[in-house]
Design a protein around this motif. Sequence first.
Motif, PDB file in Angstrom:
ATOM      1  N   CYS A  32       5.952  -0.690  26.166  1.00 45.72           N
ATOM      2  CA  CYS A  32       5.396  -1.788  26.948  1.00 45.72           C
ATOM      3  C   CYS A  32       3.901  -1.907  26.671  1.00 45.72           C
ATOM      4  O   CYS A  32       3.168  -0.927  26.758  1.00 45.72           O
ATOM      5  CB  CYS A  32       5.655  -1.510  28.429  1.00 45.72           C
ATOM      6  N   CYS A  35       2.092  -1.485  30.403  1.00 48.20           N
ATOM      7  CA  CYS A  35       1.949  -0.186  31.084  1.00 48.20           C
ATOM      8  C   CYS A  35       2.119   1.009  30.151  1.00 48.20           C
ATOM      9  O   CYS A  35       2.081   2.154  30.599  1.00 48.20           O
ATOM     10  CB  CYS A  35       2.915  -0.087  32.270  1.00 48.20           C
ATOM     11  N   CYS A  46      10.287  -4.406  29.754  1.00 51.35           N
ATOM     12  CA  CYS A  46       9.995  -3.027  30.144  1.00 51.35           C
ATOM     13  C   CYS A  46      10.842  -2.616  31.348  1.00 51.35           C
ATOM     14  O   CYS A  46      10.831  -3.292  32.378  1.00 51.35           O
ATOM     15  CB  CYS A  46       8.514  -2.915  30.482  1.00 51.35           C
ATOM     16  N   CYS A  49       8.126  -1.826  34.421  1.00 45.99           N
ATOM     17  CA  CYS A  49       7.329  -2.842  35.117  1.00 45.99           C
ATOM     18  C   CYS A  49       7.830  -4.267  34.859  1.00 45.99           C
ATOM     19  O   CYS A  49       7.225  -5.227  35.327  1.00 45.99           O
ATOM     20  CB  CYS A  49       5.856  -2.720  34.742  1.00 45.99           C
TER      21      CYS A  49
HETATM   22 ZN   LIG Z   1       5.753  -1.706  31.500  1.00 44.40          ZN
END
Ligand SMILES: [Zn+2]
Length: 136
Positions: A32, A35, A46, A49
Motif C-alpha cells: 500500500c 500505509c 489494501c 486501510c
Molecule cells: Zn494501506
Amino acid sequence: MKDQKRPLPVPTPETAHFWEGTRQGELRLQRCVHCAHAYFPPRPFCPKCSSAEIETFAASGRASLYSYVISQRSIPGFEAPYAIAVVQLEEGPRMMTNITGCAQTPEALRLDMLLEVAFAKQNEEITLPLFKPSEA
Ligand SMILES: [Zn+2]
C-alpha cells in the motif's frame, strides 16, 4: 502417482502480475502506497486501510517456516508424505506452499527454520513458488 499432475492455479486479472513474476524468477507482492502495508494474496486495494493506491514489488524470497502439516495421503501430483506449509515472508505476509529440498519429516522441518523461494516451473504459464531450506 508420478505421471499424474498436480492441479495448477489459473491466473486471473488480479493475480496475473504474480504469475508473470514467478515466470521471471521474482516473488511479487503488493504494498500500500498510503500505509506501507505489504500483503498477499493479490487484491486491488489494501486489506488494512482500503486504499486503492497500491504498488507491486519483488520480495526478497526469504522466509521462515511458520506452520505445516504432513499429509500421509498421496493425491495427484503429490507423493506422500509431503508437507503443506505456511511460510512467513521476510516482508510480513504469509504464504501457503510446499517445502522442497529436505525430508518431509518433523525432524527436518523445524518451525522458524530459514527458507528461500525455489521456483518450480510447471508449464509455460505457471511457475510455482516453493520454498527450500536456506543455504545462507
Ligand atoms: Zn494501506
